[in-house]
Structure formats: C-alpha cells, structure tokens
Design a protein around this motif. Sequence first.
Motif: not given
Length: 120
Positions: A108-120
């Motif tokens: 049940g323990s989660w972080g807030q998340g981090t965005q990863v964006t990969v451009s083509s």
Amino acid sequence: QVQLVESGGGLVQAGGSLRLSCAASGSIFSSSTMGWYRQAPGKQRELVAGITSGGSTNYADSVKGRFTISRDNAKNTLYLQMNSLKPEDTAVYYCNAGVPTPVGLDFGSWGQGTQVTVSS
C-alpha cells in the motif's frame, strides 16, 4: 507504511537514458520488496520492474535488456536505470514498497510519481 519520494524524471530523446531514484523513510526498507510501476495516459498502471529484499529481480518484457532495477539498503534508496528509451516509455513512474507484515506483504505504500517523457 513507508514514505516514498521519487526523483530523476524528465524529458529525453529516444535512445537516451535516465536514472530514477526513490528515497524511502524508515528502517523497513531493507526487508521490503520494492517495485517501479508506470502509468501512461489512458492506460492502466503496470509493473515495470521489481526487486525482493534478497535482490532477486523481475522485469516487464517490454523493458528487459534496457532497464535495470537496483537498491542501496544503506541509503534506503531504490533505483531504475533506463537506457535506450523509447517514446512508448513515456509515463508517470511510481515507486512501490511491499512492506512485510505478520500476514504477508502490504503493497500500500506509493510515491507521488515522476514524469518521464521520451521524444521521438
């Protein structure tokens, strides 16, 4: 539960690399099963990679050979090294902890998340 804070996300070109980190609070980290998940827009959250307290690892087929999960118990930190990134790796990446309890692992323990964006 354990507090988790992710970092290391960002914008990268296809073929590039990023390393995500997840800092965990408390002394329970070393005995916890840890995992990285990701969620792309309009899709369900999926397991990317996991590592047990003993160091055994597993990976989603889509990232095998490109991503490496690791942990540093002395620093209470989980890592995800991501190489050869593809546009389809674009997602919010979350850290998860499976904390041992008398009745099994509590995921049940989660972080807030981090965005990863990969451009083509």
